[in-house]
Enzyme design. Structure first.
Site, PDB file in Angstrom:
ATOM      1  N   THR A  10      -7.491  -3.646  -4.273  1.00 39.50           N
ATOM      2  CA  THR A  10      -7.134  -2.992  -5.540  1.00 39.50           C
ATOM      3  C   THR A  10      -5.762  -3.449  -6.030  1.00 39.50           C
ATOM      4  OG1 THR A  10      -8.376  -1.069  -4.772  1.00 39.50           O
ATOM      5  CG2 THR A  10      -7.004  -0.759  -6.725  1.00 39.50           C
ATOM      6  N   ASN A  11      -4.769  -3.371  -5.164  1.00 37.87           N
ATOM      7  CA  ASN A  11      -3.403  -3.697  -5.569  1.00 37.87           C
ATOM      8  C   ASN A  11      -2.751  -4.701  -4.633  1.00 37.87           C
ATOM      9  OD1 ASN A  11      -2.885  -1.948  -7.907  1.00 37.87           O
ATOM     10  ND2 ASN A  11      -3.285  -0.296  -6.472  1.00 37.87           N
ATOM     11  N   VAL A  13       1.073  -5.894  -3.294  1.00 41.72           N
ATOM     12  CA  VAL A  13       2.471  -5.490  -3.220  1.00 41.72           C
ATOM     13  C   VAL A  13       3.321  -6.704  -2.855  1.00 41.72           C
ATOM     14  CG1 VAL A  13       4.129  -4.020  -1.997  1.00 41.72           C
ATOM     15  CG2 VAL A  13       1.866  -3.120  -2.586  1.00 41.72           C
ATOM     16  N   ASP A 109      -4.904  -7.043   6.797  1.00 45.48           N
ATOM     17  CA  ASP A 109      -4.065  -5.844   6.617  1.00 45.48           C
ATOM     18  C   ASP A 109      -4.106  -4.951   7.855  1.00 45.48           C
ATOM     19  OD1 ASP A 109      -6.791  -5.371   5.998  1.00 45.48           O
ATOM     20  OD2 ASP A 109      -6.332  -3.755   4.591  1.00 45.48           O
TER      21      ASP A 109
HETATM   22  N1  LIG Z   1      -0.027  11.406  -5.108  1.00 45.39           N
HETATM   23  C1  LIG Z   1      -0.988  10.586  -5.464  1.00 45.39           C
HETATM   24  N2  LIG Z   1      -2.047  11.067  -6.128  1.00 45.39           N
HETATM   25  C2  LIG Z   1      -3.036  10.245  -6.509  1.00 45.39           C
HETATM   26  N3  LIG Z   1      -3.052   8.934  -6.242  1.00 45.39           N
HETATM   27  C3  LIG Z   1      -2.021   8.412  -5.578  1.00 45.39           C
HETATM   28  C4  LIG Z   1      -0.926   9.187  -5.156  1.00 45.39           C
HETATM   29  N4  LIG Z   1      -0.053   8.378  -4.514  1.00 45.39           N
HETATM   30  C5  LIG Z   1      -0.587   7.157  -4.553  1.00 45.39           C
HETATM   31  N5  LIG Z   1      -1.758   7.163  -5.174  1.00 45.39           N
HETATM   32  C6  LIG Z   1      -2.709   6.080  -5.344  1.00 45.39           C
HETATM   33  O1  LIG Z   1      -3.244   5.875  -4.072  1.00 45.39           O
HETATM   34  C7  LIG Z   1      -3.882   4.636  -4.032  1.00 45.39           C
HETATM   35  C8  LIG Z   1      -3.637   4.047  -2.685  1.00 45.39           C
HETATM   36  O2  LIG Z   1      -2.573   3.143  -2.695  1.00 45.39           O
HETATM   37  P1  LIG Z   1      -2.469   2.017  -1.607  1.00 45.39           P
HETATM   38  O3  LIG Z   1      -1.390   1.083  -2.000  1.00 45.39           O
HETATM   39  O4  LIG Z   1      -2.393   2.629  -0.291  1.00 45.39           O
HETATM   40  O5  LIG Z   1      -3.859   1.317  -1.681  1.00 45.39           O
HETATM   41  P2  LIG Z   1      -4.561   0.545  -2.859  1.00 45.39           P
HETATM   42  O6  LIG Z   1      -3.557  -0.291  -3.544  1.00 45.39           O
HETATM   43  O7  LIG Z   1      -5.355   1.483  -3.709  1.00 45.39           O
HETATM   44  O8  LIG Z   1      -5.607  -0.235  -2.019  1.00 45.39           O
HETATM   45  P3  LIG Z   1      -5.518  -1.707  -1.422  1.00 45.39           P
HETATM   46  O9  LIG Z   1      -4.260  -1.799  -0.637  1.00 45.39           O
HETATM   47  O10 LIG Z   1      -6.759  -1.764  -0.591  1.00 45.39           O
HETATM   48  O11 LIG Z   1      -5.521  -2.593  -2.615  1.00 45.39           O
HETATM   49  C9  LIG Z   1      -3.328   3.871  -5.220  1.00 45.39           C
HETATM   50  O12 LIG Z   1      -4.358   3.732  -6.190  1.00 45.39           O
HETATM   51  C10 LIG Z   1      -2.186   4.734  -5.750  1.00 45.39           C
HETATM   52  O13 LIG Z   1      -2.014   4.619  -7.125  1.00 45.39           O
HETATM   53  C1  LIG Z   2     -11.538  -2.941   5.377  1.00 44.91           C
HETATM   54  C2  LIG Z   2     -10.603  -3.616   4.382  1.00 44.91           C
HETATM   55  C3  LIG Z   2     -11.320  -3.814   3.048  1.00 44.91           C
HETATM   56  C4  LIG Z   2      -9.416  -2.677   4.171  1.00 44.91           C
HETATM   57  O1  LIG Z   2      -8.479  -3.234   3.317  1.00 44.91           O
HETATM   58  C5  LIG Z   2     -10.102  -4.965   4.944  1.00 44.91           C
HETATM   59  O2  LIG Z   2      -9.374  -4.749   6.108  1.00 44.91           O
HETATM   60  C6  LIG Z   2     -11.221  -5.930   5.227  1.00 44.91           C
HETATM   61  O3  LIG Z   2     -11.718  -6.547   4.331  1.00 44.91           O
HETATM   62  N1  LIG Z   2     -11.610  -6.067   6.519  1.00 44.91           N
HETATM   63  C7  LIG Z   2     -12.599  -6.987   7.004  1.00 44.91           C
HETATM   64  C8  LIG Z   2     -13.468  -6.414   8.073  1.00 44.91           C
HETATM   65  C9  LIG Z   2     -12.746  -5.839   9.290  1.00 44.91           C
HETATM   66  O4  LIG Z   2     -11.573  -5.471   9.212  1.00 44.91           O
HETATM   67  O5  LIG Z   2     -13.371  -5.735  10.349  1.00 44.91           O
END
Ligand SMILES: Nc1ncnc2c1ncn2[C@@H]1O[C@H](COP(=O)(O)OP(=O)(O)OP(=O)(O)O)[C@@H](O)[C@H]1O
Ligand SMILES: CC(C)(CO)[C@@H](O)C(=O)NCCC(=O)O
Ligand SMILES: [K+]
Length: 257
Positions: A10-11, A13, A109
């Site tokens: 999704t995001n 960093v 990750d």
């Molecule tokens: N207090 C909150 N309420 C609702 N949503 C939140 C809050 N704090 C953070 N978030 C949201 O939580 C989600 C999780 O963020 P995180 O960076 O852990 O993962 P992600 O970016 O969604 O996923 P990935 O790392 O798999 O791309 C984000 O969409 C963020 O905007």
């Molecule tokens: C499970 C996610 C999507 C979480 O970000 C990622 O770690 C992933 O694509 N994993 C591959 C499969 C595994 O971790 O066993």
């Protein structure tokens, strides 16, 4: 300075590490079509706006989306004149090798979370990461990633309800004061919030029982603190665990080069 990039489904960093602390962390939606030039324009302008002057000389990348790695490599090469370390590639060594079934491509990750958590807390840990998926990463006493569990992410589950059921609206996750909802939104929020509390609690208890020893639980990801308010789920919550893990793996590769 080191640029650590944690690319999730999704995001993404970006974090700037000066060897002692993070000068800044910035977040952008993951999109594999984004070019190196676009990343650079965004990164340099956000650094200027936040008055951070830095020259990046090293880059480390963890990406759960294989196709974004190409443009991130171009970014490192063209704008920072360096070859990035990419977690999961053979040239990037891990402090402790994972112990999983042969041929398993563990999400980078999760390997990075394990390295970051072991560095801070030692072994026998469960890392719970609330990202696109909700993952449980089990860290053995020597720091090895030894498996875990993958459940649907919180926002993904809410979205799935909305997509599949005509009468269910889009709602945001929140902590409802009651379990019994008296309207549709409150019912959905209750199901997701209290449901995930039960899921996290249940999986961690079963992991502990399966290993027959106590394990500390570290919560990470944007939603960890929200769920930590619903029940005593975590021994610690650390929002920067994944980028910390990237600095640990980078330092390890430098030391052992
Ligand atoms: N207090 C909150 N309420 C609702 N949503 C939140 C809050 N704090 C953070 N978030 C949201 O939580 C989600 C999780 O963020 P995180 O960076 O852990 O993962 P992600 O970016 O969604 O996923 P990935 O790392 O798999 O791309 C984000 O969409 C963020 O905007
Ligand atoms: C499970 C996610 C999507 C979480 O970000 C990622 O770690 C992933 O694509 N994993 C591959 C499969 C595994 O971790 O066993
Ligand atoms: K993440």
């Amino acid at each position: 300075m080191l640029l650590a990039i944690d690319c999730g489904n999704t995001n993404t960093v970006f974090a700037l590490w000066d060897g002692r602390r993070f000068q800044g962390t910035w977040r952008i939606a993951t999109d594999w079509r984004r070019t190196a030039d676009e990343y650079f324009v965004w990164l340099s302008s956000i650094m200027k706006l936040t008055q951070i002057e830095a020259s990046v000389s090293e880059v480390i990348i963890s990406s759960t989306v294989p196709r974004v790695v190409f443009n991130l490599r171009v970014l490192a090469d063209r704008y920072f004149n360096c070859r990035p370390l990419v977690v999961g590639k053979p040239e990037c060594r891990l402090p402790v090798a994972p112990r999983v079934d042969e041929g398993t491509q563990v999400g980078p990750d999760r390997l990075v979370n394990a390295a970051g958590a072991f560095d801070r807390h030692g072994g026998d840990l469960i890392v719970v990461d609330f990202g696109t998926a909700t993952t449980f990463d089990v860290v053995d006493d020597d720091g090895a990633y030894v498996g875990g569990a993958i459940a649907p992410g919180v926002n993904l589950s809410l979205e799935a309800l909305h997509m599949a059921a005509a009468a269910l609206p889009h709602v945001d996750v929140s902590r409802p004061s009651q379990v019994i909802g008296t309207n549709t939104v409150a019912c959905m929020q209750s199901g997701i919030f209290w449901g995930y509390i039960g899921l996290v609690r249940g999986i961690c208890e079963r992991i502990r029982a399966e290993r027959g020893r106590s394990m500390r639980i570290i919560g990470t990801g944007g939603l960890a603190s929200l769920f930590g308010q619903g029940d005593v789920l975590f021994d610690r919550i650390e929002d920067d665990l994944t980028i910390h893990g990237l600095t640990v793996i980078h330092a390890f590769n430098k030391e052992t080069a």
